[in-house]
Every structure is written in C-alpha cells, then in structure tokens.
Design a protein around this motif. Structure first.
Motif, mmCIF file in Angstrom:
data_model
loop_
_atom_site.group_PDB
_atom_site.id
_atom_site.type_symbol
_atom_site.label_atom_id
_atom_site.label_comp_id
_atom_site.label_asym_id
_atom_site.label_seq_id
_atom_site.Cartn_x
_atom_site.Cartn_y
_atom_site.Cartn_z
ATOM 1 N N ASP A 153 39.821 71.553 50.843
ATOM 2 C CA ASP A 153 39.236 72.216 52.005
ATOM 3 C C ASP A 153 38.294 71.307 52.781
ATOM 4 N N THR A 154 37.995 70.138 52.256
ATOM 5 C CA THR A 154 37.086 69.217 52.943
ATOM 6 C C THR A 154 37.692 68.794 54.279
ATOM 7 N N PRO A 155 36.927 68.848 55.383
ATOM 8 C CA PRO A 155 37.475 68.443 56.681
ATOM 9 C C PRO A 155 38.060 67.037 56.640
ATOM 10 N N GLN A 156 39.182 66.855 57.381
ATOM 11 C CA GLN A 156 39.876 65.576 57.353
ATOM 12 C C GLN A 156 38.967 64.434 57.790
ATOM 13 N N SER A 157 38.099 64.680 58.810
ATOM 14 C CA SER A 157 37.215 63.623 59.278
ATOM 15 C C SER A 157 36.290 63.152 58.170
ATOM 16 N N ALA A 158 35.808 64.082 57.351
ATOM 17 C CA ALA A 158 34.926 63.709 56.246
ATOM 18 C C ALA A 158 35.688 62.896 55.201
ATOM 19 N N VAL A 159 36.938 63.293 54.937
ATOM 20 C CA VAL A 159 37.761 62.550 53.978
ATOM 21 C C VAL A 159 37.998 61.133 54.490
ATOM 22 N N ALA A 184 36.991 57.692 52.680
ATOM 23 C CA ALA A 184 37.993 56.668 52.398
ATOM 24 C C ALA A 184 37.562 55.319 52.976
ATOM 25 N N LEU A 185 37.017 55.362 54.184
ATOM 26 C CA LEU A 185 36.566 54.121 54.803
ATOM 27 C C LEU A 185 35.411 53.508 54.019
ATOM 28 N N ASP A 186 34.488 54.334 53.564
ATOM 29 C CA ASP A 186 33.380 53.828 52.743
ATOM 30 C C ASP A 186 33.904 53.099 51.514
ATOM 31 N N TRP A 187 34.874 53.722 50.844
ATOM 32 C CA TRP A 187 35.429 53.086 49.647
ATOM 33 C C TRP A 187 36.175 51.796 49.997
ATOM 34 N N PHE A 188 36.898 51.809 51.121
ATOM 35 C CA PHE A 188 37.632 50.614 51.519
ATOM 36 C C PHE A 188 36.691 49.440 51.747
ATOM 37 N N VAL A 189 35.610 49.692 52.489
ATOM 38 C CA VAL A 189 34.642 48.632 52.760
ATOM 39 C C VAL A 189 33.988 48.152 51.457
ATOM 40 N N ARG A 190 33.621 49.092 50.597
ATOM 41 C CA ARG A 190 32.967 48.711 49.334
ATOM 42 C C ARG A 190 33.911 47.893 48.462
ATOM 43 N N ARG A 191 35.192 48.248 48.445
ATOM 44 C CA ARG A 191 36.141 47.500 47.621
ATOM 45 C C ARG A 191 36.389 46.102 48.183
ATOM 46 N N GLU A 192 36.262 45.944 49.521
ATOM 47 C CA GLU A 192 36.436 44.633 50.128
ATOM 48 C C GLU A 192 35.399 43.632 49.614
ATOM 49 N N ARG A 193 34.213 44.144 49.297
ATOM 50 C CA ARG A 193 33.186 43.226 48.793
ATOM 51 C C ARG A 193 33.073 43.300 47.268
ATOM 52 N N SER A 194 34.049 43.936 46.626
ATOM 53 C CA SER A 194 34.196 44.082 45.166
ATOM 54 C C SER A 194 33.279 45.174 44.609
ATOM 55 N N LEU A 195 33.753 45.837 43.547
ATOM 56 C CA LEU A 195 33.038 46.943 42.936
ATOM 57 C C LEU A 195 32.564 46.564 41.539
ATOM 58 N N THR A 196 31.471 47.165 41.149
ATOM 59 C CA THR A 196 31.059 47.052 39.751
ATOM 60 C C THR A 196 31.973 47.933 38.909
ATOM 61 N N ALA A 197 31.874 47.800 37.594
ATOM 62 C CA ALA A 197 32.711 48.616 36.707
ATOM 63 C C ALA A 197 32.434 50.100 36.932
ATOM 64 N N GLY A 198 31.155 50.451 37.106
ATOM 65 C CA GLY A 198 30.806 51.846 37.333
ATOM 66 C C GLY A 198 31.350 52.373 38.644
ATOM 67 N N GLU A 199 31.277 51.533 39.695
ATOM 68 C CA GLU A 199 31.787 51.948 41.004
ATOM 69 C C GLU A 199 33.303 52.086 40.981
ATOM 70 N N ALA A 218 44.278 59.229 52.718
ATOM 71 C CA ALA A 218 43.327 58.691 53.699
ATOM 72 C C ALA A 218 43.046 57.226 53.422
ATOM 73 N N TYR A 219 42.907 56.880 52.160
ATOM 74 C CA TYR A 219 42.652 55.484 51.800
ATOM 75 C C TYR A 219 43.838 54.605 52.203
ATOM 76 N N ALA A 220 45.045 55.134 51.990
ATOM 77 C CA ALA A 220 46.252 54.375 52.330
ATOM 78 C C ALA A 220 46.338 54.145 53.842
ATOM 79 N N ARG A 221 45.878 55.120 54.634
ATOM 80 C CA ARG A 221 45.916 54.943 56.086
ATOM 81 C C ARG A 221 45.020 53.779 56.518
ATOM 82 N N TRP A 222 43.793 53.750 55.969
ATOM 83 C CA TRP A 222 42.888 52.649 56.330
ATOM 84 C C TRP A 222 43.462 51.309 55.870
ATOM 85 N N HIS A 223 44.021 51.294 54.677
ATOM 86 C CA HIS A 223 44.599 50.060 54.156
ATOM 87 C C HIS A 223 45.773 49.612 55.017
#
Length: 346
Positions: free
Chosen positions: A8-14, A18-33, A50-55
């Motif tokens: 039910d989460t609005p698509q814009s929020a999703v 997804a974009l936040d995760w994409f950017v964070r993964r570009e600079r690498s994640l810690t094990a916890g992240e 959503a993640y696949a769209r940004w990718h």
C-alpha cells in the motif's frame, strides 16, 4: 486502526527508497546495511521492481556514445548552475537528475531506432525558450539562465532559445545590448533580419528596426570582445567580418555588409542614457525613430522636407526640445492644427 501493508506504500515513496538504496550501494554497503537491503527487497515485490527501474535507467548509459555521455554530464552541470538541481542538492538528488536525463537520452535513442543520429536529435531539443517585448517608451532587462543579460530598448521584441550546444536570440524588432556570459562550448547567436551575429562572451548592441525606413536593416556595434557578422541564410559559405571593441558595421536588407567603422564618441546604444543620436539623417527617419518611443503627433506632407538632414543628440521623450531647435537649423516651420503638428517648408 489497521497499518498499511508494504504494497500500500505510495509508488513515489517506493521509488525514493529504491533510489536511496541504489546510491548507497554505489558507494558500497557495510555488512549490516547489506542485510537491511536484502530485508527491504524481500518485504515487497514492488521494492525490487523499483530498484530494477533505477538500475536500468542508469545502465542504459552504456548504449550512448562516449562523447554523448560526456555531453550529458556537462549538461547536468549546466542544469545545476541554472538551479534545475540546486547547488546544495544531496548525492541522492544529483543521482536522480543524472538517472532521469539518462532515461530521456535512452528514450530518444529508442524512439528513433537507435544510433548516434538519435542522440544528435535529442541534443538539438531546446532546454529553455522565452519571448520578451518592451513597451513603447520603456526599457527592459532580461537575465537568461546561463547568466547572459539582455537590455531591450523601447518597442523591442525577442525570442530566446537555449540549446545544449548553442544559444540563440532572434531580434524580431527594435534594438538591444547583449552582455554574453562566456561559454566556449555554447556559442551565442543573434539573428536579426538577414544577419547572424555570433559570439562567445562579449558586450555588443544590435539594431533591427525595419519600420523606420533606414537603408541600414541591421547595425552591430561592439563594446567588448569580438563578434562575427555574416548572412544567416548561407552561414557556412558566406563571407563574414569580425568586429573588435570599438567597431561597428551595418547591413542592408539583402545582407550586404558595409564598411567597418569606429563606434561614435557617444559609445554603443546611447539610448541606455536616454538619448538618440542622428548623423546627417533624413528627417523622415528622425520622426520614425521618435515614434518608437512615444506618440509624436508630427506629420510630414512634403517629400522635400522629409529628406532634409538632421544631426544632433536628443531625448526621445522630450519632443519639445527637438521642436524648439528644429526651425533654427532647418528651413521649416511648424503648423499646429487639430492635435497634429505638420513640419512644413518655409
């Protein structure tokens, strides 16, 4: 009250997540992240989509030519300077702008069958368009997104189009002073009558007033820098002249250029100081020039009087001064009747 399910989460929020995760993964994640990311993906199928769209948007850059990618990055810098992406933008906002522009570039490639021609087509699309017109008797200052400044004289109309690789102003009527922000990657063209005036960064004036009856259709005067003047219809093959600071030139309606002359002592565009200058100018042209600034109520019915020559500097909004001087310097008289003043022969 029931809590909304993940779906039910609005698509814009999703998309934002997804974009936040994409950017964070570009600079690498810690094990916890990394574990948090996997949990976020598993929470809802919409997250992975959503993640696949940004990718996908980002990786489509690989389909563009290398010089196209370089231009894309340069254009984003221009967009940032023009406040399309604020200077204070976060890494996520900057990435979003880059990814969106990459998606647009890829869309252009797909729509036209792919290839470099499609990229060129996308490059030719304007990034800014506007039209401005100053009222009779008024002046107007215009600042463009690239930092260039135009000052329009009375009764002046311009159309402005900024492209990714060039800048263009069409002077439909009137006169203007151009203070062009230097950018070697984006030449600045002024189109007036049959002429094209090209610069990179300089200050100059262009006049195009076909309604005044002047034999000069376009006049160009340079205060700083250098400009190239040529016929616009055959720009690649036509002869051109290059003007430096303190030089001026005029062209007729056919685009034939006159001699290069020095700018007069009053400098370029004396109208900025509320003056109009005449040098051996036919009286008919003088009255047409005054009429650009205000209703004059002055008429000429004698063709011989219309050709009498005027030299001098006047305030176009103070016709009383001009009319007081005129009978002293020319063999004319003023006949006032019914709200109209005729300038007649003695």
């Amino acid at each position: 009250m029931n809590q909304p399910s993940p779906s039910d989460t609005p698509q814009s929020a999703v998309d934002q997540q997804a974009l936040d995760w994409f950017v964070r993964r570009e600079r690498s994640l810690t094990a916890g992240e990394a574990a948090q990311f996997e949990a976020w993906l598993a929470l809802d199928d919409a997250h992975g989509a959503a993640y696949a769209r940004w990718h996908g948007d980002w990786t489509r850059l690989d389909a563009l030519p290398a010089d196209g990618i370089a231009q894309l990055r340069r254009q984003l810098a221009v967009d940032q300077a023009a406040a399309s992406v604020p200077v204070s933008a976060s890494r996520r906002d900057w990435f979003k702008a880059m990814a969106r522009r990459a998606a647009l570039a890829t869309l252009a490639l797909s729509a036209t069958g792919g290839g470099y021609l499609a990229w060129q087509h996308w490059q030719r699309q304007p990034v800014y368009t506007a039209s401005f017109a100053s009222a009779r008797g008024q002046q107007q200052a215009v600042t463009l997104p690239d930092g260039s400044v135009l000052r329009l004289d009375t009764a002046t109309r311009v159309n402005i189009t900024l492209y990714r690789q060039r800048r263009e102003v069409r002077l439909l009527e009137g006169q203007a002073v151009f203070q062009v922000h230097g950018d070697t990657a984006r030449p600045f063209d002024v189109l007036a009558g049959a002429m094209r005036i090209t610069v990179v960064g300089t200050r100059f004036s262009v006049r195009h007033t076909p309604g005044t009856g002047s034999v000069d259709d376009v006049r160009v005067e340079v205060e700083e820098g250098r400009v190239r003047v040529a016929r616009s219809s055959t720009l690649d093959n036509a002869p051109f002249v290059t003007l430096g600071a303190g030089q001026r030139i005029a062209a007729d309606r056919a685009g034939r250029l006159g001699e290069i002359k020095p700018v007069t002592q009053s400098g370029i565009a004396p109208w900025r100081e509320g003056r109009v200058n005449f040098d051996d100018t036919p009286l008919a042209e003088v009255l047409a020039e005054f009429a650009r600034y205000r209703h004059t109520g002055l008429v000429l019915r004698d063709a011989r009087v219309a050709q009498l020559r005027v030299t001098g500097s006047f305030d176009p909004l103070r016709l009383d001064n001009f009319l007081r001087v005129l009978p002293r310097v020319l063999p004319v008289q003023l006949r006032r009747e019914g709200g109209v003043t005729e300038i007649a022969a003695l």
